[in-house]
Scaffold this motif. Structure first.
Motif, PDB file in Angstrom:
ATOM      1  N   ILE A 159       0.839  -1.203   0.000  1.00 20.66           N
ATOM      2  CA  ILE A 159       0.000   0.000   0.000  1.00 20.66           C
ATOM      3  C   ILE A 159       0.870   1.248   0.000  1.00 20.66           C
ATOM      4  CG2 ILE A 159      -1.648   1.340   1.364  1.00 20.66           C
ATOM      5  CD1 ILE A 159      -2.914  -1.296   2.241  1.00 20.66           C
ATOM      6  N   GLU A 160       1.906   1.267   0.831  1.00 18.53           N
ATOM      7  CA  GLU A 160       2.796   2.430   0.876  1.00 18.53           C
ATOM      8  C   GLU A 160       3.502   2.637  -0.460  1.00 18.53           C
ATOM      9  OE1 GLU A 160       4.195   2.735   5.530  1.00 18.53           O
ATOM     10  OE2 GLU A 160       5.176   1.261   4.244  1.00 18.53           O
ATOM     11  N   SER A 161       3.882   1.550  -1.125  1.00 17.62           N
ATOM     12  CA  SER A 161       4.605   1.659  -2.390  1.00 17.62           C
ATOM     13  C   SER A 161       3.724   2.178  -3.512  1.00 17.62           C
ATOM     14  CB  SER A 161       5.190   0.289  -2.782  1.00 17.62           C
ATOM     15  OG  SER A 161       6.103  -0.167  -1.811  1.00 17.62           O
ATOM     16  N   VAL A 162       2.473   1.752  -3.537  1.00 17.76           N
ATOM     17  CA  VAL A 162       1.601   2.092  -4.653  1.00 17.76           C
ATOM     18  C   VAL A 162       0.818   3.379  -4.426  1.00 17.76           C
ATOM     19  CG1 VAL A 162      -0.489   0.889  -3.861  1.00 17.76           C
ATOM     20  CG2 VAL A 162      -0.001   1.029  -6.310  1.00 17.76           C
ATOM     21  N   ALA A 163       0.768   3.864  -3.188  1.00 12.85           N
ATOM     22  CA  ALA A 163      -0.111   4.980  -2.852  1.00 12.85           C
ATOM     23  C   ALA A 163       0.158   6.224  -3.689  1.00 12.85           C
ATOM     24  CB  ALA A 163       0.004   5.306  -1.363  1.00 12.85           C
ATOM     25  N   ALA A 164       1.422   6.566  -3.885  1.00 19.56           N
ATOM     26  CA  ALA A 164       1.750   7.806  -4.603  1.00 19.56           C
ATOM     27  C   ALA A 164       1.485   7.713  -6.101  1.00 19.56           C
ATOM     28  CB  ALA A 164       3.213   8.167  -4.359  1.00 19.56           C
ATOM     29  N   SER A 165       1.307   6.512  -6.620  1.00 15.78           N
ATOM     30  CA  SER A 165       1.085   6.314  -8.052  1.00 15.78           C
ATOM     31  C   SER A 165      -0.380   6.559  -8.419  1.00 15.78           C
ATOM     32  CB  SER A 165       1.479   4.885  -8.428  1.00 15.78           C
ATOM     33  OG  SER A 165       1.035   4.553  -9.715  1.00 15.78           O
ATOM     34  N   LYS A 166      -0.624   6.712  -9.724  1.00 18.30           N
ATOM     35  CA  LYS A 166      -2.001   6.796 -10.221  1.00 18.30           C
ATOM     36  C   LYS A 166      -2.481   5.443 -10.736  1.00 18.30           C
ATOM     37  CE  LYS A 166      -3.310  10.331 -12.618  1.00 18.30           C
ATOM     38  NZ  LYS A 166      -3.419  11.360 -13.668  1.00 18.30           N
ATOM     39  N   ARG A 188      -5.866   7.203   1.563  1.00 20.47           N
ATOM     40  CA  ARG A 188      -5.377   8.056   2.655  1.00 20.47           C
ATOM     41  C   ARG A 188      -3.858   8.197   2.654  1.00 20.47           C
ATOM     42  NH1 ARG A 188      -7.841   5.573   7.924  1.00 20.47           N
ATOM     43  NH2 ARG A 188      -6.534   7.188   8.863  1.00 20.47           N
ATOM     44  N   ALA A 189      -3.154   7.210   2.081  1.00 18.05           N
ATOM     45  CA  ALA A 189      -1.696   7.286   2.006  1.00 18.05           C
ATOM     46  C   ALA A 189      -1.222   7.991   0.741  1.00 18.05           C
ATOM     47  CB  ALA A 189      -1.094   5.876   2.065  1.00 18.05           C
ATOM     48  N   SER A 190      -2.136   8.403  -0.116  1.00 17.69           N
ATOM     49  CA  SER A 190      -1.784   8.980  -1.409  1.00 17.69           C
ATOM     50  C   SER A 190      -1.873  10.510  -1.386  1.00 17.69           C
ATOM     51  CB  SER A 190      -2.740   8.447  -2.490  1.00 17.69           C
ATOM     52  OG  SER A 190      -4.011   9.085  -2.373  1.00 17.69           O
ATOM     53  N   PRO A 191      -1.358  11.177  -2.422  1.00 15.37           N
ATOM     54  CA  PRO A 191      -1.503  12.636  -2.519  1.00 15.37           C
ATOM     55  C   PRO A 191      -2.954  13.069  -2.692  1.00 15.37           C
ATOM     56  CG  PRO A 191       0.276  11.845  -3.939  1.00 15.37           C
ATOM     57  CD  PRO A 191      -0.466  10.643  -3.472  1.00 15.37           C
ATOM     58  N   ARG A 192      -3.860  12.132  -2.962  1.00 16.96           N
ATOM     59  CA  ARG A 192      -5.286  12.447  -3.133  1.00 16.96           C
ATOM     60  C   ARG A 192      -6.058  12.429  -1.827  1.00 16.96           C
ATOM     61  NH1 ARG A 192      -7.049  11.242  -8.616  1.00 16.96           N
ATOM     62  NH2 ARG A 192      -5.220  10.798  -9.892  1.00 16.96           N
ATOM     63  N   LYS A 193      -5.374  12.275  -0.705  1.00 18.43           N
ATOM     64  CA  LYS A 193      -6.039  12.050   0.575  1.00 18.43           C
ATOM     65  C   LYS A 193      -7.007  13.162   0.973  1.00 18.43           C
ATOM     66  CE  LYS A 193      -2.061  13.960   3.056  1.00 18.43           C
ATOM     67  NZ  LYS A 193      -0.980  13.650   4.016  1.00 18.43           N
ATOM     68  N   ASP A 194      -6.770  14.381   0.474  1.00 17.44           N
ATOM     69  CA  ASP A 194      -7.649  15.494   0.841  1.00 17.44           C
ATOM     70  C   ASP A 194      -8.849  15.631  -0.089  1.00 17.44           C
ATOM     71  OD1 ASP A 194      -5.996  16.237   2.993  1.00 17.44           O
ATOM     72  OD2 ASP A 194      -4.701  17.400   1.656  1.00 17.44           O
ATOM     73  N   ARG A 195      -8.922  14.780  -1.100  1.00 19.38           N
ATOM     74  CA  ARG A 195     -10.063  14.792  -2.015  1.00 19.38           C
ATOM     75  C   ARG A 195     -11.004  13.636  -1.691  1.00 19.38           C
ATOM     76  NH1 ARG A 195      -8.784  18.299  -6.221  1.00 19.38           N
ATOM     77  NH2 ARG A 195     -11.035  18.266  -6.604  1.00 19.38           N
ATOM     78  N   ALA A 196     -12.021  13.464  -2.503  1.00 21.44           N
ATOM     79  CA  ALA A 196     -13.100  12.514  -2.170  1.00 21.44           C
ATOM     80  C   ALA A 196     -12.673  11.063  -2.338  1.00 21.44           C
ATOM     81  CB  ALA A 196     -14.318  12.791  -3.044  1.00 21.44           C
ATOM     82  N   PHE A 197     -13.185  10.217  -1.444  1.00 22.78           N
ATOM     83  CA  PHE A 197     -13.070   8.757  -1.574  1.00 22.78           C
ATOM     84  C   PHE A 197     -14.501   8.235  -1.716  1.00 22.78           C
ATOM     85  CE2 PHE A 197     -13.217   4.530   0.457  1.00 22.78           C
ATOM     86  CZ  PHE A 197     -12.319   3.858  -0.350  1.00 22.78           C
ATOM     87  N   ILE A 198     -14.857   7.787  -2.917  1.00 25.85           N
ATOM     88  CA  ILE A 198     -16.226   7.380  -3.229  1.00 25.85           C
ATOM     89  C   ILE A 198     -16.286   5.864  -3.384  1.00 25.85           C
ATOM     90  CG2 ILE A 198     -18.173   7.641  -4.803  1.00 25.85           C
ATOM     91  CD1 ILE A 198     -17.468  10.192  -3.306  1.00 25.85           C
ATOM     92  N   THR A 199     -17.197   5.239  -2.641  1.00 27.90           N
ATOM     93  CA  THR A 199     -17.368   3.786  -2.685  1.00 27.90           C
ATOM     94  C   THR A 199     -18.656   3.434  -3.412  1.00 27.90           C
ATOM     95  OG1 THR A 199     -16.186   3.493  -0.599  1.00 27.90           O
ATOM     96  CG2 THR A 199     -17.630   1.702  -1.293  1.00 27.90           C
ATOM     97  N   LEU A 200     -18.575   2.449  -4.293  1.00 28.59           N
ATOM     98  CA  LEU A 200     -19.747   1.976  -5.026  1.00 28.59           C
ATOM     99  C   LEU A 200     -19.742   0.451  -4.988  1.00 28.59           C
ATOM    100  CD1 LEU A 200     -21.945   3.546  -6.641  1.00 28.59           C
ATOM    101  CD2 LEU A 200     -20.767   2.827  -8.701  1.00 28.59           C
ATOM    102  N   ASN A 201     -20.780  -0.142  -4.414  1.00 23.10           N
ATOM    103  CA  ASN A 201     -20.900  -1.599  -4.361  1.00 23.10           C
ATOM    104  C   ASN A 201     -21.658  -2.064  -5.597  1.00 23.10           C
ATOM    105  OD1 ASN A 201     -21.644  -4.320  -3.828  1.00 23.10           O
ATOM    106  ND2 ASN A 201     -21.400  -3.958  -1.641  1.00 23.10           N
ATOM    107  N   CYS A 202     -20.922  -2.636  -6.552  1.00 20.75           N
ATOM    108  CA  CYS A 202     -21.530  -3.013  -7.832  1.00 20.75           C
ATOM    109  C   CYS A 202     -22.548  -4.133  -7.685  1.00 20.75           C
ATOM    110  CB  CYS A 202     -20.438  -3.438  -8.816  1.00 20.75           C
ATOM    111  SG  CYS A 202     -19.210  -2.152  -9.137  1.00 20.75           S
TER     112      CYS A 202
END
Length: 504
Positions: A159-166, A188-202
């Motif tokens: 998770i730490e390794s991949v977090a900064a990637s897109k 939360r570990a990524s640079p996007r942490k201050d933006r939205a985290f949207i969950t969708l259960n397909c």
């Protein structure tokens, strides 16, 4: 030189001396900067973060010793090598006391500087690796996860390794292993942490509404669309979109999702123009995604687009002591929530929690602990508080809830049947004692003693037999009970009675 990419800060107020040192270091392939005062050195070190500092002791504003103290106060961890024209034992001792790793006297040869610097950098690298290793070994919390097992530490590192990637992340694992928690940790570990985290259960959205839920719709797009509505893709712009149970997505919807993943554009239902967003996609399923591809339930091209960084969450049964860490966490949280006194588990309860296979994983463990807290109270969780299925799973023989301490002994006829695989355990042998084995529901008769052979007291034979079974089972009470064909609570009562006798 081993540390060819290292940064070296030269703190020297004499320009010619600074240039000589810089020229030597540049021939070694090192990156350098120069500070002429202590204040300038602190400012550069705070922003540039050098790996090593060559520190002159005579500076215009304050001494090199004071500069070293201020650097440490500011959290600068560079290896400091004191360089001065006034070499003395007292200077060397004081430099080491202030945190310097070595001391060299001007003028110095290139070989001397090279060896000193290389040793300092290697020592710093080893100290950093050791600190990181200790942090990894001791880490039992990570963005909501609880666990210190090797398998979970591997998950944390991924998770730490991949977090900064897109790059897209594809999470797999059984139900209840924490896939949504892992997706949120990536966010939360990524640079996007201050933006939205949207969950969708397909899997929880009707097929005819799934496109609207993901891409939104405009007013009048279909019956009931009285207003325009943004979908999950738009809401997650700049952040992360988590598509849970993506294996449940219909094939026709997978085609539209593929285009969105490829181009970053989508068209709301009923709209005439596409929209573009910047979204990081994390997907999850409790199925084997490649099996879904081979059976035709999941598009292969979409699989390759989403399965960029795989992240597998291990089941709880493969996480060793993590089950106890998690159980203790839930016990403290639920006891506080319910206003109960429960503060821990009895030793034998911990053995059952550790031995149980937890088919429902962390979610099942959470429900079991909540059940015990809601229905019981006391200073700790005892065996009598465990749900029946927990003991059945731990012993593998459908055992009932153990009787509380002090209850009448369980008669052999009332014991459940031991499965064949347990009943076929080889008998426990005890030197210098008549062989005594137990089978479910009946005790094998003792061989009659030979003439002039003394009888052993039955209680003593029973005690030695139970202790021998515990030795063979590595002190695992449920397993020893299974070997003997008795209820674990019988062994617990016997052990407590023998301890009482010994203390009395």
């Amino acid at each position: 030189m081993a540390a060819s990419a290292a940064r070296i800060l030269i703190v020297e107020d004499t320009p010619t001396q600074a240039e000589v040192a810089g020229a030597l270091l540049r021939t070694l392939g090192l990156e350098t900067r120069v500070a002429e005062t202590g204040a300038q050195a602190i400012s550069i070190a705070q922003t540039w973060r050098p790996d090593a500092i060559l520190m002159d002791l005579e500076l215009p504003d304050f001494s090199g010793f004071e500069t070293m103290r201020r650097l440490r106060t500011e959290g600068v961890e560079a290896a400091i090598i004191v360089v001065t024209a006034h070499g003395s034992v007292n200077h060397a001792v004081e430099a080491m006391r202030e945190g310097a790793v070595d001391f060299i006297v001007k003028p110095y040869a290139k070989a001397r500087l090279t060896v000193t610097l290389q040793n300092a950098l290697e020592k710093r690298a080893l100290a950093t690796e050791l600190r990181e290793a200790k942090a990894q070994l001791g880490r039992d919390r990570f963005f909501g996860f609880i666990g210190a097992s090797a398998t979970m530490r591997a998950v944390y590192r991924t998770i730490e390794s991949v977090a900064a990637s897109k790059a897209s992340v594809f999470i797999t694992g059984e139900s209840g292993t924490g896939k949504e928690l892992a997706a949120e940790a990536v966010h939360r570990a990524s640079p996007r942490k201050d933006r939205a985290f949207i969950t969708l259960n397909c899997g929880a959205i009707p097929r005819d509404l799934l496109e609207s839920e993901i891409f939104g719709h405009v007013k009048g797009a279909f019956t009931g669309a009285t207003d325009s509505r943004a979908g999950a893709a738009k809401l997650a712009d700049g952040g992360t979109l988590f598509l849970d149970e993506i294996g449940e997505m219909p094939i026709e919807m997978q085609v539209k999702l593929l285009r969105f993943v490829q181009t970053g554009t989508f068209q709301p239902v009923g709209a005439s123009r596409p929209e573009k967003v910047d979204v990081r996609i994390v997907s999850a399923t409790n199925r084997d995604p490649w099996v879904e591809v081979e059976t035709g339930r999941f598009r292969e091209d979409l699989y390759y687009r989403l399965y960029v960084v795989p992240l597998h969450l291990p089941p709880l049964r493969e996480r060793g002591e993590d089950s106890l860490l998690i159980a203790r966490h839930f016990l403290a949280a639920f006891a506080r929530e319910e206003g109960k006194r429960l503060r821990g588990f009895a030793w034998e309860v911990e053995q059952v929690l550790r031995a149980y296979s937890w088919p429902g994983n962390v979610r099942q463990l959470q429900n079991v602990v909540r059940n015990m807290v809601v229905l019981h109270d006391g200073d700790r969780v005892e065996m009598s508080m465990l749900p029946p299925m927990l003991l059945r799973g731990a012993t593998g023989q459908g055992a009932a809830v153990p009787d509380p301490v002090g209850a009448p002994p369980v008669e052999p006829e009332a014991l459940p049947v031991v499965p064949p695989c347990v009943a076929k355990e080889p008998p426990v042998s005890m030197p210098a004692q008549p062989a005594l084995t137990f089978a479910p529901h009946q005790a094998a008769p003792l061989a009659p003693p030979q003439q002039n052979e003394a009888f052993q007291p039955l209680a003593e034979v029973e005690k030695r037999h139970i202790l021998a079974a515990l030795d063979r089972a590595a002190q695992d009470v449920p397993r020893a009970a299974a070997m003997l064909g008795i209820n674990p609570s019988t062994i617990y009562r016997k052990l407590q009675a023998w301890r009482s006798d010994a203390s009395g």
